[in-house]
Design a protein around this motif. Structure first.
Motif, mmCIF file in Angstrom:
data_model
loop_
_atom_site.group_PDB
_atom_site.id
_atom_site.type_symbol
_atom_site.label_atom_id
_atom_site.label_comp_id
_atom_site.label_asym_id
_atom_site.label_seq_id
_atom_site.Cartn_x
_atom_site.Cartn_y
_atom_site.Cartn_z
ATOM 1 N N ALA A 148 102.711 -4.645 -10.555
ATOM 2 C CA ALA A 148 101.708 -5.418 -11.288
ATOM 3 C C ALA A 148 100.444 -4.579 -11.495
ATOM 4 O O ALA A 148 99.996 -3.899 -10.575
ATOM 5 C CB ALA A 148 101.362 -6.697 -10.533
ATOM 6 N N PRO A 149 99.865 -4.651 -12.690
ATOM 7 C CA PRO A 149 98.642 -3.910 -12.957
ATOM 8 C C PRO A 149 97.384 -4.664 -12.498
ATOM 9 O O PRO A 149 96.267 -4.218 -12.747
ATOM 10 C CB PRO A 149 98.648 -3.766 -14.473
ATOM 11 C CG PRO A 149 99.358 -4.982 -14.943
ATOM 12 C CD PRO A 149 100.402 -5.269 -13.903
ATOM 13 N N CYS A 150 97.599 -5.799 -11.841
ATOM 14 C CA CYS A 150 96.475 -6.613 -11.371
ATOM 15 C C CYS A 150 96.695 -6.924 -9.892
ATOM 16 O O CYS A 150 97.694 -6.520 -9.303
ATOM 17 C CB CYS A 150 96.389 -7.916 -12.181
ATOM 18 S SG CYS A 150 97.824 -8.982 -11.966
ATOM 19 N N ASP A 151 95.766 -7.658 -9.311
ATOM 20 C CA ASP A 151 95.922 -8.067 -7.922
ATOM 21 C C ASP A 151 97.070 -9.062 -7.792
ATOM 22 O O ASP A 151 97.350 -9.835 -8.720
ATOM 23 C CB ASP A 151 94.640 -8.727 -7.406
ATOM 24 C CG ASP A 151 93.492 -7.738 -7.283
ATOM 25 O OD1 ASP A 151 93.757 -6.523 -7.141
ATOM 26 O OD2 ASP A 151 92.334 -8.184 -7.320
ATOM 27 N N VAL A 152 97.731 -9.030 -6.649
ATOM 28 C CA VAL A 152 98.834 -9.945 -6.349
ATOM 29 C C VAL A 152 98.555 -10.575 -4.989
ATOM 30 O O VAL A 152 98.283 -9.866 -4.013
ATOM 31 C CB VAL A 152 100.194 -9.215 -6.320
ATOM 32 C CG1 VAL A 152 101.326 -10.174 -5.961
ATOM 33 C CG2 VAL A 152 100.472 -8.523 -7.649
ATOM 34 N N LEU A 153 98.618 -11.893 -4.954
ATOM 35 C CA LEU A 153 98.473 -12.626 -3.701
ATOM 36 C C LEU A 153 99.859 -13.114 -3.301
ATOM 37 O O LEU A 153 100.446 -13.945 -3.985
ATOM 38 C CB LEU A 153 97.518 -13.812 -3.873
ATOM 39 C CG LEU A 153 97.388 -14.762 -2.680
ATOM 40 C CD1 LEU A 153 96.892 -14.025 -1.441
ATOM 41 C CD2 LEU A 153 96.456 -15.911 -3.043
ATOM 42 N N VAL A 154 100.381 -12.557 -2.212
ATOM 43 C CA VAL A 154 101.687 -12.960 -1.704
ATOM 44 C C VAL A 154 101.435 -13.933 -0.559
ATOM 45 O O VAL A 154 100.837 -13.571 0.452
ATOM 46 C CB VAL A 154 102.511 -11.754 -1.218
ATOM 47 C CG1 VAL A 154 103.865 -12.215 -0.683
ATOM 48 C CG2 VAL A 154 102.693 -10.740 -2.346
#
Length: 140
Positions: free
Chosen positions: A126-132
């Motif tokens: 992903a080119p953005c932040d990811v909240l897992v």
């Protein structure tokens, strides 16, 4: 953007997405991907098969939208067909979402090696932040 598969962990991710929307006033996109089995023939799906897979997946997206409405959040739905990480990343690109919120199913190492881990793939590409969002730990 919230990616959901209708699982209990996706419901936890929904809770985090709702909190973020309430706090920021951001627009929420929600995506659910009908899985086109990687074990089938590499030939393109026929239109009837494609339509059936999407129709079977629609209730998951509809349930997610209903849960979001119940929480007081409107969302823009995206129903896709394909491999979940690829389609989630495609929707992120199309919407230019600043954040992807996704649940982690907590697959064991053997299953992750065989099937891959969708959350991990999205996190890496992903080119953005990811909240897992992970389920609560059973150890306490």
């Amino acid at each position: 953007m919230l990616a959901t598969d209708g699982s209990p962990t996706a419901a936890l991710a929904r809770e985090r997405a709702v909190d973020l929307v309430r706090f920021t006033g951001a627009q929420l996109h929600v995506v659910h991907v009908a899985l086109a089995s990687p074990w089938t023939s590499p030939r393109p799906l026929g239109e009837q098969h494609r339509r059936r897979l999407l129709d079977d997946a629609r209730p998951v997206l509809d349930a997610e939208l209903a849960a979001l409405r119940e929480a007081g959040v409107d969302a823009i739905p995206h129903l896709r067909l394909g491999r979940p990480p690829h389609e989630v990343l495609r929707v992120q690109d199309e919407t230019q979402a600043d954040l992807v919120v996704i649940g982690s199913r907590g697959l064991n190492a053997f299953t992750r090696v065989l099937l891959g881990d969708d959350a991990e793939t999205i996190l890496r590409h992903a080119p953005c932040d990811v909240l897992v969002v992970r389920p609560p730990s059973k150890e306490k």
